[in-house]
Design a protein around this motif. Structure first.
Motif, PDB file in Angstrom:
ATOM      1  N   ASP A 304       0.866  -1.173   0.000  1.00  0.00           N
ATOM      2  CA  ASP A 304       0.000   0.000   0.000  1.00  0.00           C
ATOM      3  C   ASP A 304       0.907   1.228   0.000  1.00  0.00           C
ATOM      4  O   ASP A 304       1.608   1.493   0.973  1.00  0.00           O
ATOM      5  CB  ASP A 304      -0.892  -0.013   1.241  1.00  0.00           C
ATOM      6  CG  ASP A 304      -1.978   1.057   1.194  1.00  0.00           C
ATOM      7  OD1 ASP A 304      -1.833   2.022   0.404  1.00  0.00           O
ATOM      8  OD2 ASP A 304      -2.969   0.944   1.943  1.00  0.00           O
ATOM      9  N   VAL A 305       0.926   1.979  -1.117  1.00  0.00           N
ATOM     10  CA  VAL A 305       1.870   3.082  -1.286  1.00  0.00           C
ATOM     11  C   VAL A 305       1.257   4.420  -0.890  1.00  0.00           C
ATOM     12  O   VAL A 305       1.840   5.468  -1.178  1.00  0.00           O
ATOM     13  CB  VAL A 305       2.366   3.146  -2.747  1.00  0.00           C
ATOM     14  CG1 VAL A 305       3.091   1.870  -3.116  1.00  0.00           C
ATOM     15  CG2 VAL A 305       1.209   3.417  -3.705  1.00  0.00           C
ATOM     16  N   LYS A 306       0.124   4.435  -0.223  1.00  0.00           N
ATOM     17  CA  LYS A 306      -0.496   5.688   0.198  1.00  0.00           C
ATOM     18  C   LYS A 306       0.462   6.450   1.117  1.00  0.00           C
ATOM     19  O   LYS A 306       0.921   5.925   2.133  1.00  0.00           O
ATOM     20  CB  LYS A 306      -1.808   5.405   0.910  1.00  0.00           C
ATOM     21  CG  LYS A 306      -2.532   6.655   1.385  1.00  0.00           C
ATOM     22  CD  LYS A 306      -3.841   6.298   2.061  1.00  0.00           C
ATOM     23  CE  LYS A 306      -4.583   7.545   2.544  1.00  0.00           C
ATOM     24  NZ  LYS A 306      -5.871   7.208   3.203  1.00  0.00           N
ATOM     25  N   GLY A 307       0.804   7.685   0.731  1.00  0.00           N
ATOM     26  CA  GLY A 307       1.673   8.538   1.521  1.00  0.00           C
ATOM     27  C   GLY A 307       3.155   8.259   1.375  1.00  0.00           C
ATOM     28  O   GLY A 307       3.967   8.937   2.011  1.00  0.00           O
ATOM     29  N   LEU A 308       3.555   7.301   0.546  1.00  0.00           N
ATOM     30  CA  LEU A 308       4.971   6.975   0.372  1.00  0.00           C
ATOM     31  C   LEU A 308       5.558   7.749  -0.799  1.00  0.00           C
ATOM     32  O   LEU A 308       4.870   8.043  -1.786  1.00  0.00           O
ATOM     33  CB  LEU A 308       5.158   5.478   0.136  1.00  0.00           C
ATOM     34  CG  LEU A 308       4.713   4.526   1.255  1.00  0.00           C
ATOM     35  CD1 LEU A 308       5.000   3.090   0.864  1.00  0.00           C
ATOM     36  CD2 LEU A 308       5.389   4.875   2.574  1.00  0.00           C
ATOM     37  N   THR A 309       6.835   8.065  -0.689  1.00  0.00           N
ATOM     38  CA  THR A 309       7.548   8.696  -1.801  1.00  0.00           C
ATOM     39  C   THR A 309       8.055   7.633  -2.763  1.00  0.00           C
ATOM     40  O   THR A 309       8.058   6.423  -2.454  1.00  0.00           O
ATOM     41  CB  THR A 309       8.728   9.524  -1.281  1.00  0.00           C
ATOM     42  OG1 THR A 309       9.683   8.628  -0.667  1.00  0.00           O
ATOM     43  CG2 THR A 309       8.268  10.555  -0.269  1.00  0.00           C
ATOM     44  N   ALA A 310       8.528   8.069  -3.932  1.00  0.00           N
ATOM     45  CA  ALA A 310       9.063   7.131  -4.913  1.00  0.00           C
ATOM     46  C   ALA A 310      10.300   6.420  -4.373  1.00  0.00           C
ATOM     47  O   ALA A 310      10.502   5.224  -4.615  1.00  0.00           O
ATOM     48  CB  ALA A 310       9.384   7.866  -6.214  1.00  0.00           C
ATOM     49  N   ALA A 311      11.142   7.144  -3.622  1.00  0.00           N
ATOM     50  CA  ALA A 311      12.348   6.528  -3.064  1.00  0.00           C
ATOM     51  C   ALA A 311      11.990   5.469  -2.033  1.00  0.00           C
ATOM     52  O   ALA A 311      12.633   4.404  -1.968  1.00  0.00           O
ATOM     53  CB  ALA A 311      13.240   7.595  -2.437  1.00  0.00           C
ATOM     54  N   GLN A 312      10.974   5.705  -1.218  1.00  0.00           N
ATOM     55  CA  GLN A 312      10.567   4.714  -0.233  1.00  0.00           C
ATOM     56  C   GLN A 312      10.008   3.464  -0.899  1.00  0.00           C
ATOM     57  O   GLN A 312      10.253   2.343  -0.443  1.00  0.00           O
ATOM     58  CB  GLN A 312       9.525   5.334   0.707  1.00  0.00           C
ATOM     59  CG  GLN A 312      10.087   6.391   1.638  1.00  0.00           C
ATOM     60  CD  GLN A 312       9.003   7.097   2.435  1.00  0.00           C
ATOM     61  OE1 GLN A 312       7.871   7.275   1.947  1.00  0.00           O
ATOM     62  NE2 GLN A 312       9.330   7.506   3.656  1.00  0.00           N
ATOM     63  N   VAL A 313       9.279   3.639  -1.978  1.00  0.00           N
ATOM     64  CA  VAL A 313       8.749   2.479  -2.708  1.00  0.00           C
ATOM     65  C   VAL A 313       9.895   1.655  -3.288  1.00  0.00           C
ATOM     66  O   VAL A 313       9.898   0.420  -3.207  1.00  0.00           O
ATOM     67  CB  VAL A 313       7.780   2.947  -3.809  1.00  0.00           C
ATOM     68  CG1 VAL A 313       7.359   1.771  -4.684  1.00  0.00           C
ATOM     69  CG2 VAL A 313       6.559   3.610  -3.192  1.00  0.00           C
ATOM     70  N   MET A 314      10.893   2.325  -3.863  1.00  0.00           N
ATOM     71  CA  MET A 314      12.026   1.598  -4.429  1.00  0.00           C
ATOM     72  C   MET A 314      12.822   0.882  -3.344  1.00  0.00           C
ATOM     73  O   MET A 314      13.305  -0.237  -3.557  1.00  0.00           O
ATOM     74  CB  MET A 314      12.932   2.571  -5.198  1.00  0.00           C
ATOM     75  CG  MET A 314      14.036   1.879  -5.997  1.00  0.00           C
ATOM     76  SD  MET A 314      13.377   0.804  -7.292  1.00  0.00           S
ATOM     77  CE  MET A 314      14.470  -0.614  -7.161  1.00  0.00           C
ATOM     78  N   ASP A 315      12.944   1.473  -2.177  1.00  0.00           N
ATOM     79  CA  ASP A 315      13.653   0.810  -1.081  1.00  0.00           C
ATOM     80  C   ASP A 315      12.926  -0.450  -0.641  1.00  0.00           C
ATOM     81  O   ASP A 315      13.570  -1.473  -0.341  1.00  0.00           O
ATOM     82  CB  ASP A 315      13.803   1.775   0.098  1.00  0.00           C
ATOM     83  CG  ASP A 315      14.809   2.880  -0.175  1.00  0.00           C
ATOM     84  OD1 ASP A 315      15.635   2.701  -1.098  1.00  0.00           O
ATOM     85  OD2 ASP A 315      14.766   3.923   0.511  1.00  0.00           O
ATOM     86  N   ARG A 316      11.606  -0.407  -0.589  1.00  0.00           N
ATOM     87  CA  ARG A 316      10.849  -1.599  -0.204  1.00  0.00           C
ATOM     88  C   ARG A 316      11.014  -2.700  -1.244  1.00  0.00           C
ATOM     89  O   ARG A 316      11.139  -3.882  -0.897  1.00  0.00           O
ATOM     90  CB  ARG A 316       9.363  -1.240  -0.039  1.00  0.00           C
ATOM     91  CG  ARG A 316       9.066  -0.353   1.148  1.00  0.00           C
ATOM     92  CD  ARG A 316       9.263  -1.102   2.458  1.00  0.00           C
ATOM     93  NE  ARG A 316       8.412  -2.276   2.559  1.00  0.00           N
ATOM     94  CZ  ARG A 316       7.158  -2.256   3.015  1.00  0.00           C
ATOM     95  NH1 ARG A 316       6.610  -1.104   3.397  1.00  0.00           N
ATOM     96  NH2 ARG A 316       6.464  -3.368   3.093  1.00  0.00           N
ATOM     97  N   ILE A 317      11.014  -2.317  -2.516  1.00  0.00           N
ATOM     98  CA  ILE A 317      11.218  -3.314  -3.573  1.00  0.00           C
ATOM     99  C   ILE A 317      12.614  -3.916  -3.474  1.00  0.00           C
ATOM    100  O   ILE A 317      12.787  -5.138  -3.574  1.00  0.00           O
ATOM    101  CB  ILE A 317      10.988  -2.667  -4.952  1.00  0.00           C
ATOM    102  CG1 ILE A 317       9.522  -2.261  -5.115  1.00  0.00           C
ATOM    103  CG2 ILE A 317      11.401  -3.610  -6.067  1.00  0.00           C
ATOM    104  CD1 ILE A 317       9.231  -1.490  -6.387  1.00  0.00           C
ATOM    105  N   ALA A 318      13.623  -3.076  -3.284  1.00  0.00           N
ATOM    106  CA  ALA A 318      14.993  -3.569  -3.179  1.00  0.00           C
ATOM    107  C   ALA A 318      15.166  -4.489  -1.979  1.00  0.00           C
ATOM    108  O   ALA A 318      15.889  -5.501  -2.047  1.00  0.00           O
ATOM    109  CB  ALA A 318      15.961  -2.390  -3.093  1.00  0.00           C
ATOM    110  N   GLU A 319      14.516  -4.177  -0.869  1.00  0.00           N
ATOM    111  CA  GLU A 319      14.614  -5.032   0.322  1.00  0.00           C
ATOM    112  C   GLU A 319      14.036  -6.412   0.049  1.00  0.00           C
ATOM    113  O   GLU A 319      14.604  -7.425   0.456  1.00  0.00           O
ATOM    114  CB  GLU A 319      13.887  -4.374   1.493  1.00  0.00           C
ATOM    115  CG  GLU A 319      13.984  -5.167   2.788  1.00  0.00           C
ATOM    116  CD  GLU A 319      13.201  -4.519   3.905  1.00  0.00           C
ATOM    117  OE1 GLU A 319      13.267  -5.016   5.047  1.00  0.00           O
ATOM    118  OE2 GLU A 319      12.506  -3.500   3.644  1.00  0.00           O
ATOM    119  N   ARG A 320      12.917  -6.475  -0.637  1.00  0.00           N
ATOM    120  CA  ARG A 320      12.301  -7.763  -0.944  1.00  0.00           C
ATOM    121  C   ARG A 320      13.148  -8.582  -1.905  1.00  0.00           C
ATOM    122  O   ARG A 320      13.184  -9.810  -1.838  1.00  0.00           O
ATOM    123  CB  ARG A 320      10.913  -7.543  -1.556  1.00  0.00           C
ATOM    124  CG  ARG A 320       9.842  -7.286  -0.546  1.00  0.00           C
ATOM    125  CD  ARG A 320       9.511  -8.530   0.249  1.00  0.00           C
ATOM    126  NE  ARG A 320       8.963  -9.582  -0.604  1.00  0.00           N
ATOM    127  CZ  ARG A 320       8.978 -10.866  -0.297  1.00  0.00           C
ATOM    128  NH1 ARG A 320       9.551 -11.279   0.819  1.00  0.00           N
ATOM    129  NH2 ARG A 320       8.444 -11.761  -1.099  1.00  0.00           N
TER     130      ARG A 320
END
Length: 736
Positions: A304-320
C-alpha cells in the motif's frame, strides 16, 4: 570480487555452526537440519517420523556432544501429492531434549524471486563430516512454489544426505530455505528447495526465527469470506489471469477502499502469496470458480503506497529482492525472474508523478505491475495511457515494421542471392526454411492488417508476444541465410578475380610456348562459363578455376582424352603429332615459330607455359598416338576444319575483332571460340541473360544427329573455315 561474493567464498571454506546432522539411535546418518533456536532444528519431513527417537549433532562445533530429539505430530508436515503430481509439504521441526548454545543458531530470511548462485550443505554417503555443494536457483514450480536447484558441476548433484540442509544465498549470505531432495536412493540433475515463505505457510511458528520483509502489507491481507464483501467473479478472473502471467505485463485498475472489488483484490493478493496461502484459507475459498484462483508465489510484493515517496517504494522493492548496495531500477535487469509487484493507492502516494516515472522505468526493465488506483479519471487514465496503451501501440507498430523488413527487404535480398549462387553443402535446408519464413511473414502481415481492435487489447497481448517471437526467429533465420549466400558471393568474386588475373600472365607466356595456348584457353573458357551460369555452382567453378590455374603454372597435367572435355576439344595440334602450322608430312610450314617442332622432356609431364616443347613434338610424321587431333590440324594432305557437331559446345560465337597489334589478324570463323587475347564478356546477350551451355547466341542447339543447314538450302553443311596464317591473305571459303 564483491563483498557479498567474498562472504560466500569464506563461508564455503568452513562447516557452519548451525548445520545439524540427524542420526538414528544406531548412528546411521539420515539427513541434515538447520538449528533455528537452542531447542529447535528444522529439517525435511521425510527424514524423520513423529514420535521416533533421533540424535542431533552440530558437526561444525568441535567438542559439542550429541543431543536426543523427537518431532511432534503437529510440527510434522508430510509430503502430499495431488492428482496432477504436484507435491507440497515435506517439513518437520525437531524438539531437542537439551538446549544447545544459542550462539550457534541461525535465522531464515525471506527473499522474493530467489535467483543466482547458492550453496547447500549436506552429508552424502561416505562423508559424515559433510560438504558444500554449489547450485543455481532456476525457478519456482508447483502450487507449493518449490524452487529448482541446478548443480554447478555434475559432481555436485544433490543426494539423500542433503535432505533438510540449509541453502545459503551468495548475494545476501542468508539461509533462504532448505533442501528437499529427490526420492530416497535416487540422484537427479535437479533438486528442490522449499523457500522460507513456503516453510512459513506450513509451519507458522517458524516466523519467530525469520527475518526479512513480508511480501504482503498487513492492510492488504484478506478477510474471512463474507466478512467484507462478495466475490466479483469477472474482476477475480481478470486478476487471476494477470497473476498467471497472461496479457500485458502492466494492469491499471480502479478499486475503492470498500466493496466487492476491494474484497476480491485482497483475496487474490492473499492467495497469490507463498506465506499467506495456507490450507486454512484455501479451504475457505474452495467453493470459488477455479478460474478465479491465482497460483501461489505469483507476486513478490504487495504494498500500500499511500503517503509513500518514490524513493521509499524503491527501497521496499529492493529489500524484498535482496538488493542492498545499489537499489536502482536498472538492477532488475540482472534478475533471473522478473519482478511482480502489486501497488495499491498509486494516486494517493506522496509523489504521484515521480512514482509514475519510477514505475515506467521498472516496466521497461521487465517488471510486471498491478497498479491500483482509488479514484477514476485523472491519475488512473494517465497511468493507463503511459504504461499500457501507448507502449502497446508502439510494440504493434514495431512488429509491423519488422514484418515489412522481412517481406520487402530481406525476402528480395534472399531471392537475388539465390538467383546468383547455389546453396552450399549442408545449407539447403537453411535456405529453404528462410524462404518459407518470408511467406509466413507475408501471411502474418496480412492478418494483422485485417485484425480487429479487440485483437489488440491489453488482455490479448499474448498474441503480440507470440508474433514478436516468431518474427524474431524468422529474421534471425534470414540473417543466417543471407550471411551464407554473401560468403559464397565473396567466393565467386575471388574466383573470378583469380581467373582474370591469371589469364594475362598465361598469355604472356605464349610467346615462348604458343602450342599450348589453345588448351589453356579452353580451360579458361570452361571456368568462365561456370562462373557465368546463374545460379553459379561455386564448388564446380572452383574446381574449374583450380584446374586452369594449375595448368598454367605447370602443376596440373594436360587435359585428358575425353572428347567432351574442354581440354580435349582445345588441345594443341602438337599433341597429336600434326601440330598447328605444320603440313601433312610433319614438315614445318612457312611462318612456324622456331623451336615449335622439337624439344626435350618426358612425355605427359606437366610443363609450364613458356618452358619449351615436349616429346610430343618429336613424334614421327603422321603418328597420331591415342590422342584426338586438334581441330584445324592437317589431315590427308589438307587442312581440315573442326566438326561443328562434336560434343555439346555452343553452336556459334560471334566474330570478335583482333586487338590492334595482334600477331594473327586473320578472320575468326563463327565456328571457333573467341580468340585467347580477349576475355569474353561476363554478361549474356539480350537482357544480360547468361545462356545455357547447350544454347549459343545464334539460337537453341539442333537435335542430336541433325546437320546444320547449308547456305544454299540443300541441308548439307560445309565445315567452317580456318583462320588465315601470317604472311598470307584470308583463306577463301570452299565453294565460293
Amino acid at each position: 570480487m564483491t563483498r557479498t561474493g567474498e562472504r560466500a567464498v569464506k563461508s564455503r571454506l568452513r562447516t557452519p555452526t548451525w548445520i545439524a546432522r540427524i542420526e538414528d539411535p544406531d548412528g546411521v546418518v539420515l539427513g541434515a537440519g538447520v538449528l533455528l533456536a537452542a531447542d529447535r532444528v528444522l529439517t525435511a519431513g521425510h527424514v524423520v517420523t513423529p514420535g521416533a527417537p533421533y540424535v542431533v549433532r552440530l558437526v561444525g562445533v568441535p567438542g559439542q556432544g550429541a543431543v536426543a530429539a523427537r518431532v511432534r505430530p503437529d510440527e510434522h508436515v508430510p509430503e502430499r501429492e495431488d492428482a496432477f503430481g504436484d507435491r507440497s509439504g515435506d517439513l518437520a521441526l525437531l524438539r531437542l531434549a537439551e538446549p544447545l548454545p544459542a550462539e550457534h543458531a541461525t535465522r531464515l530470511y525471506r527473499l522474493a524471486s530467489p535467483h543466482g548462485p547458492v550453496s547447500m550443505y549436506g552429508f552424502p554417503a561416505g562423508d559424515d563430516g559433510g560438504r558444500w555443494h554449489g547450485a543455481t536457483l532456476v525457478a519456482a514450480r508447483g502450487r507449493d512454489s518449490r524452487v529448482q536447484l541446478r548443480p554447478i558441476t555434475p559432481d555436485e548433484l544433490a543426494a539423500p544426505g542433503f535432505s533438510g540442509g540449509g541453502v545459503v544465498d551468495h548475494a545476501t549470505d542468508q539461509v533462504i530455505g532448505i533442501v528437499l531432495s529427490v526420492d530416497e536412493g535416487q540422484v537427479s540433475a535437479f533438486s528442490q528447495m522449499s523457500p522460507t515463505e513456503t516453510i512459513l505457510s506450513h509451519l507458522p511458528q517458524v516466523a519467530a526465527w525469520t527475518d526479512g520483509a513480508e511480501a504482503v502489507d498487513p492492510r492488504l491481507r484478506s478477510r474471512a469470506p463474507g466478512g467484507g464483501g462478495r466475490l466479483d467473479v469477472p474482476f477475480a478472473t481478470e486478476l487471476a489471469g494477470w497473476f498467471r502471467g497472461e496479457g500485458w505485463p502492466v494492469l491499471v485498475t480502479v478499486v475503492p477502499d470498500q466493496g466487492d472489488r476491494a474484497f476480491t483484490l485482497e483475496r487474490a493478493v492473499t492467495l497469490a502469496d507463498r506465506e499467506l496461502r495456507t490450507h486454512r484459507n484455501t479451504s475457505a475459498f474452495s467453493g470459488d470458480p477455479p478460474e478465479t484462483v491465482p497460483p501461489a508465489g505469483a507476486h513478490d510484493l504487495a504494498l500500500d503506497v499511500k503517503g509513500l515517496t518514490a524513493a521509499q517504494v524503491m527501497d521496499r522493492i529492493a529489500e524484498r529482492l535482496g538488493i542492498r548496495d545499489d537499489p536502482r531500477p536498472e538492477r532488475l535487469a540482472t534478475l533471473r525472474v522478473p519482478l511482480a509487484a502489486v501497488l495499491v493507492g498509486v494516486d494517493e502516494s506522496a509523489e504521484p508523478d515521480a512514482l509514475l516515472a519510477l514505475l515506467d522505468r521498472l516496466a521497461r526493465h521487465g517488471a510486471r505491475l498491478l497498479l491500483v488506483h482509488r479514484r477514476q479519471g485523472g491519475r488512473a487514465a494517465q497511468a493507463a495511457e503511459s504504461l499500457v496503451h501507448r507502449p502497446l501501440r508502439e510494440r504493434w507498430s514495431r512488429l509491423g515494421a519488422e514484418l515489412d523488413r522481412i517481406v520487402d527487404e530481406l525476402g528480395p535480398a534472399l531471392d537475388t542471392r539465390r538467383d546468383r549462387v547455389t546453396a552450399g553443402p549442408g545449407t539447403g535446408a537453411l535456405l529453404d526454411a528462410a524462404e518459407a519464413a518470408v511467406g509466413r511473414s507475408r501471411m502474418l502481415r496480412a492478418w494483422i492488417a485485417h485484425s480487429s481492435a479487440a485483437d489488440r487489447e491489453p488482455r490479448r497481448a499474448d498474441l503480440l508476444f507470440t508474433f514478436e517471437d516468431a518474427a524474431e526467429r524468422r529474421r534471425q533465420r534470414l540473417d543466417q541465410a543471407l550471411a551464407v549466400l554473401d560468403a559464397r558471393l565473396r567466393r565467386w568474386e575471388e574466383l573470378r578475380g583469380r581467373v582474370t588475373a591469371e589469364w594475362p600472365l598465361c598469355r604472356a607466356r605464349t610467346t615462348q610456348d604458343g602450342d599450348r595456348v589453345i588448351a589453356a584457353y579452353r580451360l579458361y573458357e570452361a571456368a568462365l562459363l561456370l562462373l557465368r551460369r546463374t545460379p553459379c555452382d561455386i564448388e564446380a567453378a572452383q574446381t574449374a578455376v583450380e584446374r586452369f590455374i594449375g595448368f598454367c603454372s605447370g602443376t596440373v597435367p594436360e587435359p585428358g582424352d575425353d572428347a567432351d572435355s574442354p581440354g580435349a576439344q582445345g588441345r594443341s595440334g602438337a599433341a597429336s603429332g600434326s601440330g598447328w602450322g605444320r603440313e601433312a608430312g610433319g614438315a614445318p610450314r612457312a611462318g612456324d615459330r622456331p623451336g615449335a617442332s622439337g624439344g626435350e622432356g618426358a612425355p605427359g609431364r606437366p610443363r609450364p607455359l613458356g618452358g619449351g616443347g615436349t616429346a610430343d613434338h618429336a613424334r614421327p610424321p603422321g603418328e597420331e598416338g591415342d590422342r584426338p587431333p586438334l581441330p584445324g590440324a592437317a589431315e590427308n594432305g589438307r587442312a581440315r576444319s573442326p566438326d561443328p557437331r562434336a560434343g555439346d559446345r555452343a553452336e556459334a560465337v560471334p566474330d570478335r575483332p583482333s586487338p590492334p597489334g595482334a600477331a594473327d589478324p586473320g578472320h575468326v570463323s563463327p565456328a571457333l571460340d573467341p580468340p585467347p587475347w580477349q576475355e569474353p564478356p561476363l554478361a549474356g546477350a539480350a537482357g544480360g541473360r547468361v545462356r545455357p551451355y547447350h544454347e549459343g547466341v545464334a539460337g537453341p542447339a539442333r537435335p542430336p544427329g541433325a546437320a546444320p543447314p547449308r547456305p544454299g538450302g540443300d541441308g548439307a553443311a560445309d565445315p567452317p573455315p580456318l583462320p588465315g596464317r601470317p604472311g598470307s591473305g584470308p583463306r577463301k571459303e570452299r565453294g565460293s
